[in-house]
Design a protein around this motif. Structure first.
Motif, PDB file in Angstrom:
ATOM      1  N   VAL A 211      38.707  40.425  44.509  1.00 18.56           N
ATOM      2  CA  VAL A 211      38.143  40.875  43.237  1.00 18.56           C
ATOM      3  C   VAL A 211      36.647  40.593  43.219  1.00 18.56           C
ATOM      4  CG1 VAL A 211      40.290  40.392  42.035  1.00 18.56           C
ATOM      5  CG2 VAL A 211      38.490  38.654  42.085  1.00 18.56           C
ATOM      6  N   ASP A 212      35.919  41.352  42.435  1.00 16.10           N
ATOM      7  CA  ASP A 212      34.520  41.034  42.208  1.00 16.10           C
ATOM      8  C   ASP A 212      34.471  40.035  41.075  1.00 16.10           C
ATOM      9  OD1 ASP A 212      33.320  42.669  44.095  1.00 16.10           O
ATOM     10  OD2 ASP A 212      33.572  44.435  42.816  1.00 16.10           O
ATOM     11  N   LEU A 213      33.885  38.906  41.342  1.00 23.04           N
ATOM     12  CA  LEU A 213      33.837  37.887  40.299  1.00 23.04           C
ATOM     13  C   LEU A 213      32.998  38.388  39.131  1.00 23.04           C
ATOM     14  CD1 LEU A 213      33.365  34.594  42.363  1.00 23.04           C
ATOM     15  CD2 LEU A 213      35.473  35.683  41.594  1.00 23.04           C
ATOM     16  N   ASN A 214      33.429  38.034  37.918  1.00 23.55           N
ATOM     17  CA  ASN A 214      32.613  38.395  36.762  1.00 23.55           C
ATOM     18  C   ASN A 214      31.476  37.385  36.585  1.00 23.55           C
ATOM     19  OD1 ASN A 214      33.604  36.151  35.317  1.00 23.55           O
ATOM     20  ND2 ASN A 214      35.371  37.329  34.596  1.00 23.55           N
ATOM     21  N   GLN A 217      32.378  33.708  36.221  1.00 21.37           N
ATOM     22  CA  GLN A 217      32.914  33.162  37.481  1.00 21.37           C
ATOM     23  C   GLN A 217      31.775  32.926  38.478  1.00 21.37           C
ATOM     24  OE1 GLN A 217      35.725  36.413  37.988  1.00 21.37           O
ATOM     25  NE2 GLN A 217      37.452  34.979  37.933  1.00 21.37           N
ATOM     26  N   ILE A 241      40.177  29.528  29.833  1.00 16.64           N
ATOM     27  CA  ILE A 241      41.415  29.860  29.141  1.00 16.64           C
ATOM     28  C   ILE A 241      42.423  30.409  30.156  1.00 16.64           C
ATOM     29  CG2 ILE A 241      40.229  30.309  26.961  1.00 16.64           C
ATOM     30  CD1 ILE A 241      40.613  33.319  27.598  1.00 16.64           C
ATOM     31  N   GLY A 243      44.444  32.593  32.433  1.00 16.36           N
ATOM     32  CA  GLY A 243      44.169  33.939  32.934  1.00 16.36           C
ATOM     33  C   GLY A 243      42.703  34.308  33.020  1.00 16.36           C
ATOM     34  N   SER A 244      41.835  33.303  32.936  1.00 19.31           N
ATOM     35  CA  SER A 244      40.406  33.611  32.954  1.00 19.31           C
ATOM     36  C   SER A 244      39.848  33.710  34.370  1.00 19.31           C
ATOM     37  CB  SER A 244      39.624  32.558  32.168  1.00 19.31           C
ATOM     38  OG  SER A 244      39.824  31.282  32.727  1.00 19.31           O
ATOM     39  N   GLY A 245      40.698  33.451  35.371  1.00 18.24           N
ATOM     40  CA  GLY A 245      40.246  33.637  36.743  1.00 18.24           C
ATOM     41  C   GLY A 245      39.752  32.365  37.418  1.00 18.24           C
ATOM     42  N   LYS A 246      40.316  31.223  37.034  1.00 15.01           N
ATOM     43  CA  LYS A 246      39.920  29.962  37.670  1.00 15.01           C
ATOM     44  C   LYS A 246      40.272  29.983  39.151  1.00 15.01           C
ATOM     45  CE  LYS A 246      42.262  27.485  34.615  1.00 15.01           C
ATOM     46  NZ  LYS A 246      42.562  28.545  33.626  1.00 15.01           N
ATOM     47  N   THR A 247      41.471  30.494  39.447  1.00  8.56           N
ATOM     48  CA  THR A 247      41.916  30.486  40.841  1.00  8.56           C
ATOM     49  C   THR A 247      40.968  31.282  41.732  1.00  8.56           C
ATOM     50  OG1 THR A 247      44.159  30.334  39.995  1.00  8.56           O
ATOM     51  CG2 THR A 247      43.922  30.808  42.324  1.00  8.56           C
ATOM     52  N   GLU A 248      40.442  32.383  41.209  1.00  5.12           N
ATOM     53  CA  GLU A 248      39.488  33.159  42.000  1.00  5.12           C
ATOM     54  C   GLU A 248      38.223  32.342  42.272  1.00  5.12           C
ATOM     55  OE1 GLU A 248      40.077  35.960  43.489  1.00  5.12           O
ATOM     56  OE2 GLU A 248      42.037  36.271  42.575  1.00  5.12           O
ATOM     57  N   ARG A 280      48.675  33.649  47.432  1.00  2.00           N
ATOM     58  CA  ARG A 280      47.255  33.880  47.162  1.00  2.00           C
ATOM     59  C   ARG A 280      46.379  33.146  48.160  1.00  2.00           C
ATOM     60  NH1 ARG A 280      46.115  33.666  40.713  1.00  2.00           N
ATOM     61  NH2 ARG A 280      44.053  34.431  41.253  1.00  2.00           N
ATOM     62  N   ALA A 397      40.301  37.476  32.708  1.00  2.00           N
ATOM     63  CA  ALA A 397      39.580  38.139  33.792  1.00  2.00           C
ATOM     64  C   ALA A 397      40.002  39.592  33.990  1.00  2.00           C
ATOM     65  CB  ALA A 397      39.789  37.360  35.090  1.00  2.00           C
ATOM     66  N   LYS A 398      41.273  39.869  33.769  1.00  2.00           N
ATOM     67  CA  LYS A 398      41.737  41.234  33.996  1.00  2.00           C
ATOM     68  C   LYS A 398      41.256  42.141  32.890  1.00  2.00           C
ATOM     69  CE  LYS A 398      45.977  40.972  36.641  1.00  2.00           C
ATOM     70  NZ  LYS A 398      47.430  40.925  36.502  1.00  2.00           N
ATOM     71  N   ASP A 566      53.063  34.061  36.129  1.00  2.00           N
ATOM     72  CA  ASP A 566      52.435  35.265  35.648  1.00  2.00           C
ATOM     73  C   ASP A 566      53.478  36.388  35.623  1.00  2.00           C
ATOM     74  OD1 ASP A 566      50.430  36.831  34.808  1.00  2.00           O
ATOM     75  OD2 ASP A 566      49.094  36.436  36.494  1.00  2.00           O
TER      76      ASP A 566
HETATM   77  P1  ADP Z   1      43.716  31.386  36.048  1.00  2.00           P
HETATM   78  O1  ADP Z   1      43.796  30.651  37.343  1.00  2.00           O
HETATM   79  O2  ADP Z   1      42.505  31.015  35.231  1.00  2.00           O
HETATM   80  O3  ADP Z   1      44.969  31.397  35.223  1.00  2.00           O
HETATM   81  P2  ADP Z   1      43.698  33.686  37.766  1.00  2.00           P
HETATM   82  O4  ADP Z   1      42.653  33.353  38.767  1.00  2.00           O
HETATM   83  O5  ADP Z   1      45.118  33.545  38.165  1.00  2.00           O
HETATM   84  O6  ADP Z   1      43.434  32.914  36.397  1.00  2.00           O
HETATM   85  O7  ADP Z   1      43.410  35.169  37.258  1.00  2.00           O
HETATM   86  C1  ADP Z   1      44.259  35.838  36.343  1.00  2.00           C
HETATM   87  C2  ADP Z   1      44.419  37.256  36.795  1.00  2.00           C
HETATM   88  O8  ADP Z   1      43.164  37.937  36.710  1.00  2.00           O
HETATM   89  C3  ADP Z   1      44.877  37.380  38.242  1.00  2.00           C
HETATM   90  O9  ADP Z   1      45.771  38.438  38.320  1.00  2.00           O
HETATM   91  C4  ADP Z   1      43.594  37.668  38.988  1.00  2.00           C
HETATM   92  O10 ADP Z   1      43.836  38.410  40.156  1.00  2.00           O
HETATM   93  C5  ADP Z   1      42.808  38.462  37.983  1.00  2.00           C
HETATM   94  N1  ADP Z   1      41.364  38.286  38.152  1.00  2.00           N
HETATM   95  C6  ADP Z   1      40.701  37.114  38.300  1.00  2.00           C
HETATM   96  N2  ADP Z   1      39.378  37.324  38.395  1.00  2.00           N
HETATM   97  C7  ADP Z   1      39.182  38.653  38.298  1.00  2.00           C
HETATM   98  C8  ADP Z   1      38.026  39.504  38.307  1.00  2.00           C
HETATM   99  N3  ADP Z   1      36.814  38.989  38.441  1.00  2.00           N
HETATM  100  N4  ADP Z   1      38.228  40.824  38.174  1.00  2.00           N
HETATM  101  C9  ADP Z   1      39.464  41.333  38.036  1.00  2.00           C
HETATM  102  N5  ADP Z   1      40.587  40.611  38.012  1.00  2.00           N
HETATM  103  C10 ADP Z   1      40.474  39.267  38.135  1.00  2.00           C
END
Ligand code: ADP
Ligand code: ZN
Ligand code: ZN
Length: 743
Positions: A211-214, A217, A241, A243-248, A280, A397-398, A566
């Protein structure tokens, strides 16, 4: 300067239990330190063997004339062993245990087991073949094969053991695919050049697989790395929060740090260490990553640690014990869901993974990243004070994924209006709608503190201690007892506030809820997930996979269902009894309730569909419920800190408990009395108690607790050592068990 050193000879052996004492020769006096690698004469032939110093002393245990001398020091060593032994020393000092207990915690134990090979399942199909195979498996209803094939949509290689248990595969399911040359089972992944791997995943980035980080991120990644590259060794909070994309963000940080040839440890609470998580990481890092989890045997765990030591892997993922991976050049430690209770060890040494990670990181100049949607009060306070670096992800993030609509339902009102069911009218109505629309529902029953306190079903009050602001615990003898001050009363016949007779140990179990759901919604397909249904190996994963595969409409469960899963199809989360964890006899119960409710709410509407959350409660005005419903962590933090300040609980201070237990009540009493006297000599310490432990008599052991609070950790550690030596001095340590713990 110490005169004698305790040395362990072979650290990969169970005999770490037995250090040997050596004399430190004059010339080496200022060069010997805990953890340093030395050469010592050993055995009858006095052959030189290498060993590690695990302790220093001036008091020889044997006749000093008979002790051999250390022969020499190996060059200043910063090996993984040295680091781990130093860490053991730190644990012993900090948490109060013997060096052996600490060593047994941090050093991998080798057992005489058949060495298991690391195996991988590799996909040999191109995309089209894979798609065709998936369609075939779907039509023929080869469920296991379908799960496997679908995994290959995301990654080329799968760790064999994990795939078998988590996907519930059998050898027979693999065989036909293997025979047709569609997959292969490799006994070892070819070790590839890490730098090349990194550049490969870079290419994937451009081809859109990553994914492209926002902006948020990116700001977190670059902000953290900027400080790291300046050599600032620090801990960072990544507050985002659900689903905010911490894992990314983690993945990007790992990519960078691993790209520099450093090693990474990722801690994930066991319960969230699911197949999805594993995927992942393998997708990104393939053979350079390994996992440990509690289902591994000692031997399997040892093998993974050996691979880490040899440099075959660079990234280790696992629960808190993954901290002890013998990496010698660690660059980063990530703790996901840092607020989880599972990070605190329940056995001696009772270390907290957060503290241990910071120590471990300090040894090699690594940095620590703590991630959470509901940070612990300790961590958030440090972030606000600037002790920790702080980055925030404030949006999902989605695209098009927004936080769910939350409504709080007052169950007292439901009762008043004649609804005695566990489902409020708003929840029932939403359930009907979602079922009709073919969407999925999760019903969450927060079972902490289940049935252990009394609450009034008319006014919602739980019966509390007049002195402590915690609920009284219902004991089997029918008495209500305060576990903080010892106050107790007989179980009343009616509510002290409103005199209603509807006073009950509140709460239905998940099984009961399942029966009720089936009764009221006969058309729905229901799954239940709790300790009973997940007892067998892989049970947990099978249920989640079935629900994820839309094999059921409603999933009912306890805490287990809310952590990190998820499910895009879930659009309604019902929290049946939000109060259940609110009145536990524990000063952190508000924090835990807020965390659970927030996480549960975060399960709804993860994808494109809007989500609804219904929180059923008897305390709709309680700040924990209110702030969780508003999904407002900051507001919760302010309120909760007010309460902690008022009652002087951590993180305003540090709290240590002393638990003394023994078969003789008298011995326990007198030991506690002596300990209490010793504690009172330190004016900087505030005490509560001593009181009887929540379960006073347990297995015929009587237990008493003393709570000690201070602003200062070191003062408490000093007091602990003082109490221990007084008890030993009086010979009481033989009659009672003594245990210190930081709460
Ligand atoms: P968290 O760890 O904060 O709960 P995740 O990293 O699992 O969040 O991200 C939640 C969802 O959003 C995942 O399906 C992930 O692939 C997606 N996602 C994360 N970052 C982005 C991004 N920059 N653009 C699009 N989708 C993203
Ligand atoms: Zn009442
Ligand atoms: Zn009390």
């Amino acid at each position: 300067m110490a005169k004698f050193a305790d040395v362990i000879i072979d650290i990969t052996h169970e005999s770490v239990d037995r250090p040997f004492q050596y004399r430190i020769p004059e010339g080496l006096k200022d060069q010997i330190y805990t953890g340093c690698q030395v050469e010592v004469p050993f055995g009858r032939g006095n052959h030189l063997r290498s060993g590690y110093v695990v302790g220093l002393t001036d008091q020889p245990e044997y006749d000093p004339e008979k002790l051999k001398s250390i022969a020499g020091i190996k060059a200043q060593s910063v090996s993984a062993e040295t680091q781990l032994i130093q860490m053991a020393w730190w644990m012993k000092e900090r948490y109060g245990c013997t060096m052996n207990q600490a060593l047994n915690t941090v050093l991998p134990v080798k057992q005489q087991v058949r060495q298991k090979e690391e195996r991988w399942i590799r996909c040999l199909m191109d995309q089209e073949t894979l798609a065709a195979q998936i369609r075939l498996a779907e039509t023929k209803k080869y469920r296991a094969r379908e799960r496997l094939l679908k995994s290959f949509l995301e990654t080329e290689v799968l760790p064999y053991g994990m795939a078998m248990t988590q996907l519930n595969l059998t050898r027979a399911a693999l065989k036909p695919l293997e025979d047709q040359g569609l997959i292969s089972v490799d006994s070892r992944l070819v070790y590839r050049d890490p730098v090349q791997d990194i550049s490969e995943s870079r290419e994937k980035l451009s081809s859109g697989e990553l994914v492209d980080l926002n902006d948020e991120q990116k700001a977190a990644v670059s902000g953290i790395l900027a400080q790291y590259r300046q050599g600032i060794q620090k801990t960072f909070l990544l507050y985002g929060i659900t689903g905010s994309g911490k894992t990314e963000v983690y993945l990007e940080l790992i990519r960078q740090v691993a790209g520099e040839g450093k090693q990474v440890i990722v801690l994930i609470p066991e319960i969230a260490l699911t197949y999805q998580t594993v995927l992942r990481f393998t997708r990104q890092f393939g053979g350079k990553v390994s996992f440990i989890h509690s289902r591994l045997s000692q031997g399997e765990r040892y093998d993974q640690f050996e691979r880490a030591k040899k440099g075959e892997i660079q990234i280790m993922i696992g629960p808190r014990s993954a901290l002890f991976t013998p990496f010698s050049n660690l660059g980063l430690i990530i703790i996901d869901e840092e607020h989880e209770q599972a990070y605190k060890s329940e056995v001696t040494p009772r270390y907290h993974a957060r503290e241990a990670a910071e120590y471990r990181a300090g040894q090699s100049g690594a940095f620590v990243v703590l991630g959470s949607a509901t940070p612990s009060l300790e961590t958030y306070t440090k972030a606000l004070q600037g002790v920790y670096g702080y980055f925030k992800l404030s949006r999902r993030a989605k695209k098009n994924s927004i936080l769910p609509r939350v409504q709080v339902v007052d169950m007292r009102q439901e009762l008043k209006e004649g609804n005695r069911s566990v489902f409020s009218r708003p929840l029932r109505q939403l359930m009907e709608e979602k079922l009709e629309q073919g969407q999925q529902i999760m019903l969450f029953l927060n079972r902490r503190g289940y049935s252990r306190f009394l609450s009034c079903r008319s006014c919602g009050e739980a019966i509390k201690c007049p002195h402590c602001d915690v609920t009284l615990t219902l004991h089997q003898n029918g008495r209500l007892v305060c576990h903080y001050c010892g106050y107790q009363i007989r179980r009343p016949d009616c509510c002290p506030s409103c005199h209603s007779p509807y006073l009950a140990p509140f709460g239905a179990g998940t099984e009961k809820v399942e029966a009720l759901v089936k009764e009221e919604f006969p058309q729905a397909r229901v799954l239940r997930m709790d300790l009973d249904t997940t007892a067998k190996k892989g049970g947990h994963q099978t249920i989640l996979a079935a629900f994820g595969g839309r094999e059921a409409d409603i999933l009912i469960g306890t805490q287990m269902i809310v952590k990190g899963h998820d499910f895009p199809g879930v659009t309604l989360v019902g929290i049946l009894a939000a109060d259940l964890s609110l009145y536990a006899p524990d000063y952190r119960c508000g924090e835990r309730t807020f965390q659970l409710l927030t996480q549960a709410a975060g399960r709804a509407g993860r994808d494109q569909l809007n989500g609804d959350v219904v929180i059923q409660t008897y305390s709709p005005d309680h700040y924990c419920i209110q702030t969780a419903a508003a999904q407002d962590y900051e507001a919760f933090y302010e309120k909760e800190m007010e309460y902690r300040r008022m009652l002087h609980y951590p993180p305003v201070c540090v709290m240590m408990t002393l638990l003394i237990g023994g078969t003789s009540e008298e011995a326990v009493d007198s030991a506690m009395k002596i300990a209490f006297e010793a504690v009172q000599t330190a004016p900087e310490i505030q005490t509560v108690g001593p009181v009887n432990a929540p379960i006073y008599k347990l297995n015929d052991i009587y237990r008493k607790i003393l709570y000690m609070k201070s602003e200062n950790y070191d003062i408490l550690i000093k007091i602990r050592n003082q109490v221990e030596s007084v008890l030993i001095h009086r010979g009481l340590n033989r009659q009672v068990g003594v245990q210190f713990d930081f709460l």
